[in-house]
Motif scaffolding. Structure first.
Motif, short mmCIF file in Angstrom:
data_model
loop_
_atom_site.label_atom_id
_atom_site.label_comp_id
_atom_site.label_asym_id
_atom_site.label_seq_id
_atom_site.Cartn_x
_atom_site.Cartn_y
_atom_site.Cartn_z
N ALA A 86 13.19 -14.15 35.35
CA ALA A 86 14.48 -14.23 36.03
C ALA A 86 14.43 -15.24 37.18
CB ALA A 86 14.89 -12.86 36.54
N GLN A 87 13.34 -15.21 37.93
CA GLN A 87 13.18 -16.14 39.04
C GLN A 87 13.15 -17.59 38.54
OE1 GLN A 87 9.58 -14.60 40.78
NE2 GLN A 87 10.69 -13.27 42.23
N LYS A 88 12.43 -17.80 37.47
CA LYS A 88 12.30 -19.15 36.91
C LYS A 88 13.66 -19.69 36.48
CE LYS A 88 9.95 -21.68 33.18
NZ LYS A 88 9.01 -21.56 32.03
N LYS A 89 14.54 -18.81 35.98
CA LYS A 89 15.85 -19.24 35.51
C LYS A 89 16.92 -19.16 36.60
CE LYS A 89 15.12 -18.39 30.60
NZ LYS A 89 15.32 -19.82 30.28
N GLY A 90 16.53 -18.73 37.79
CA GLY A 90 17.48 -18.67 38.89
C GLY A 90 18.54 -17.60 38.72
N LEU A 91 18.21 -16.51 38.06
CA LEU A 91 19.17 -15.44 37.81
C LEU A 91 19.01 -14.32 38.82
CD1 LEU A 91 18.78 -15.21 33.93
CD2 LEU A 91 20.65 -16.31 35.19
N ASN A 92 20.13 -13.74 39.23
CA ASN A 92 20.08 -12.58 40.11
C ASN A 92 19.39 -11.43 39.38
OD1 ASN A 92 21.48 -13.89 42.16
ND2 ASN A 92 23.48 -13.19 41.44
N HIS A 93 18.54 -10.75 40.09
CA HIS A 93 17.83 -9.64 39.47
C HIS A 93 17.43 -8.65 40.55
CE1 HIS A 93 14.76 -12.48 40.89
NE2 HIS A 93 13.98 -11.43 41.03
N ARG A 94 17.17 -7.45 40.14
CA ARG A 94 16.70 -6.43 41.08
C ARG A 94 15.92 -5.36 40.32
NH1 ARG A 94 22.24 -6.13 40.78
NH2 ARG A 94 23.19 -4.14 40.13
N MET A 95 15.15 -4.61 41.08
CA MET A 95 14.31 -3.55 40.52
C MET A 95 14.54 -2.29 41.35
SD MET A 95 10.12 -3.46 40.10
CE MET A 95 10.05 -4.92 39.09
N ASP A 96 14.74 -1.16 40.68
CA ASP A 96 14.97 0.08 41.43
C ASP A 96 13.66 0.81 41.67
OD1 ASP A 96 14.33 1.30 39.04
OD2 ASP A 96 16.35 2.00 38.59
N GLU A 97 13.75 2.00 42.22
CA GLU A 97 12.55 2.76 42.59
C GLU A 97 11.70 3.14 41.37
OE1 GLU A 97 13.61 6.09 44.95
OE2 GLU A 97 14.36 4.89 46.63
N ALA A 98 12.34 3.27 40.21
CA ALA A 98 11.60 3.62 38.99
C ALA A 98 11.04 2.39 38.29
CB ALA A 98 12.51 4.38 38.04
N LYS A 99 11.24 1.20 38.89
CA LYS A 99 10.78 -0.07 38.33
C LYS A 99 11.61 -0.53 37.14
CE LYS A 99 7.39 -0.10 41.30
NZ LYS A 99 7.44 -0.98 42.49
N ASN A 100 12.82 0.04 36.97
CA ASN A 100 13.75 -0.53 36.01
C ASN A 100 14.16 -1.92 36.51
OD1 ASN A 100 14.07 1.88 34.33
ND2 ASN A 100 15.20 2.75 36.05
N VAL A 101 14.21 -2.87 35.61
CA VAL A 101 14.55 -4.24 35.97
C VAL A 101 15.94 -4.58 35.43
CG1 VAL A 101 13.94 -6.69 35.73
CG2 VAL A 101 12.14 -4.97 36.00
N LEU A 102 16.78 -5.14 36.30
CA LEU A 102 18.12 -5.57 35.90
C LEU A 102 18.26 -7.07 36.17
CD1 LEU A 102 20.93 -4.51 34.89
CD2 LEU A 102 21.64 -4.64 37.29
N ILE A 103 18.63 -7.81 35.13
CA ILE A 103 18.86 -9.25 35.25
C ILE A 103 20.34 -9.50 34.97
CG2 ILE A 103 18.31 -11.54 34.35
CD1 ILE A 103 15.58 -10.48 33.54
#
Length: 536
Positions: A86-103
């Motif tokens: 996600a970082q490489k493609k410049g996309l907004n992303h986040r991770m919650d407390e359970a380590k679920n990843v959202l792009i």
């Protein structure tokens, strides 16, 4: 080893560099190190397989994640891979407390007002291997093999459940011509051990009006409902002592069962390794062979039908021949009973060495354990009264083990009706309690009530008919899907689940149909385009 690889390995400067990497591993950028690791681990055969597969973007992503160990609960490497991508493609992303990843994927130009669509797959995989395999799921990449139009793995689960869904979502990031509205790519964790990541997704984490779950295993089908489930675990305290003088140690083993998913394949008449081992021990007892139980284990996953089990018992040397004859006869009976479903089934008995200090259970305790395993239910409890051949309620006798000198028996119950789930849960709990075991319940998850009027289902029907000249089959599934959890957290969402054809999930026989993957991905893109044209 091929000649070219032999020459490569003989190149001494490379050996020096490999050694240098192993020493200074932590000082190298993770992205650089990953490229080196994949390059050195990639077998020539895998390159040939990749060249044949379509769509290329999807299979390349599946190959990449197949190189990343991702057992349930140990998914840090795949999570880091997703974040870096996600970082490489410049996309907004986040991770919650359970380590679920959202792009978050921005919409194509002109589709900014389209509804937000959430695509979802889980990152973990069931890690089961053949007994002879030395594969280390926390370290080794999955090794592919082609199987006449299917892709499988060498002696292990493949991870197509749910790796193909993950790969499809990542492949969309490489599509340049696809028109779509705003997308959320949700990668959940620890699904296989009880939908753990899905339970932790908070209402504020997602914005989607529609959710497409890519974790189904029947091409041409759409799932709009699923079973809820609960685990029931019984723990029995034991009194151990030294074996009497003059006894021999004897291993009784049941192996070669087909196993399988305890929801999707519970209706098939497959052997349960624990139940058959209990039957064998019961027959020994009925034949007058008084034994002392020293060791007992069977099964490995709560959501898998156990394919093997074994026990170590002590008995009189005078009973050895009788035991051998009896077990040989039982093996023939078991093979006749399961000749179609479990053709590799084996029952064996063998004298083994054991320390004189080996603790054992008294004959009375040994018999009590065997009776408990015989009494615990396994298999289909009831079929649905409205959907033909659809399992409504079931239970799986999944794992038996000795932990901290106590017997631990793990089971799982499923039902599309909450009341029926509670009833079979009480059934299993009562059997445990009659045996004097302490009982606890875990990973209770909700079912998902079908909605045949969903506008999302209408879209899936229309797009499938447009591409393949027929509507998909609409089904509910006798397995726990994360969709049930999401529907409870996001009641406004319209949800559907679909995927390519996968067989043998949760076993080393797991395989995915190549042609179905191509059609599945084509359908996914058509669905996204169709939804993008609709307005909020």
């Amino acid at each position: 080893m091929s000649e070219s690889r032999t020459l490569f390995m003989a190149f001494e400067p490379w050996r020096f560099f490999a050694k240098f990497l192993s020493i200074h591993r932590s000082t190298f950028p993770s992205r650089l190190l990953r490229k080196k690791e994949v390059a050195t681990r990639e077998p020539h055969m895998t390159n040939k397989i990749l060249e044949k597969l379509r769509p290329k973007k999807l299979w390349q992503k599946f190959y990449e994640i197949s190189q990343i160990p991702r057992p349930s609960g140990k998914e840090e490497k795949i999570q880091n891979y997703l974040v870096e991508l996600a970082q490489k493609k410049g996309l907004n992303h986040r991770m919650d407390e359970a380590k679920n990843v959202l792009i978050e994927v921005p919409p194509s130009k002109g589709y900014e007002q389209a509804p937000v669509v959430t695509l979802q797959s889980h990152t973990d995989m069931v890690c089961i291997k053949r007994k002879s395999s030395k594969h280390n799921f926390e370290r080794d990449p999955i090794r592919w093999k082609l199987l006449d139009g299917w892709l499988g793995a060498k002696d292990t689960t493949l991870g197509a459940d749910n790796g193909i869904g993950v790969a499809a979502m990542l492949a969309l990031l490489e599509e340049r011509k696809l028109c779509h509205g705003p997308l959320e790519l949700l990668f959940t964790t620890d699904e296989e051990r009880g939908l753990v990541g899905a339970f932790c997704v908070q209402p504020s984490f997602l914005k989607g009006s529609y959710l497409l779950n890519l974790d189904s295993e029947e091409e041409g089908s759409v799932f709009i409902g699923c079973a809820g489930g609960v685990d029931t675990i019984g723990t029995l305290s034991l009194k151990w002592s030294s074996p009497p003088e003059g006894k021999i140690a004897y291993r009784v083993g049941l192996q070669g069962g087909s196993g399988g998913h305890s929801g999707l394949e519970i209706h098939r008449p497959r052997a349960n390794g624990i139940k058959l081992l209990a039957r064998a021990l019961h027959h020994l007892w009925e034949a007058g062979i008084q034994f002392y139980l020293a060791h007992l284990e069977g099964g490995s996953k709560r959501n898998a039908i156990p394919d093997r089990a074994e026990a170590v018992i002590f008995f009189s040397p005078a009973d050895k021949t009788k035991a051998q004859v009896l077990l040989a006869n039982l093996e023939t009976q078991f093979q006749q009973e399961f000749s179609q479903s479990d053709p590799q089934l084996e029952l064996s008995g063998k004298k083994v060495s054991a320390a004189k200090s080996q603790p054992v259970l008294s004959p009375a305790q040994s018999q009590k354990i065997v009776q408990l395993l015989l009494a615990l239910p396994h298999g289909v409890i009831a079929f649905d009264q409205h959907l033909e051949n659809f399992v409504q309620t079931s239970t799986n006798l999944a794992i038996v083990s000795i932990q901290e000198r106590k017997l631990v028996v793990e089971t799982s119950q499923r039902s599309s009706l909450e009341s029926a789930k509670q009833a079979v849960q009480a059934f299993v709990r009562s059997v445990f309690q009659l045996a004097g075991a302490k009982v606890k319940h875990a990973t209770d998850y909700p079912g998902w009530q079908p909605n045949p009027q969903s506008p999302l289902l209408k879209t899936l029907k229309e797009t499938h008919k447009k591409l393949f000249k027929r509507e998909p089959v609409v089904k509910a599934i006798h397995a726990g899907l994360e969709c049930g959890v999401f529907k409870r957290t996001f009641p406004h969402m319209h949800i559907a689940s679909f995927g390519p054809s996968i067989e043998g999930a949760h076993t080393p026989e797991e395989k995915v149909n190549l042609a179905s993957v191509q059609r599945f991905y084509r359908w996914l893109k058509e669905i996204l385009f169709h939804l993008a044209k609709s307005k909020k």
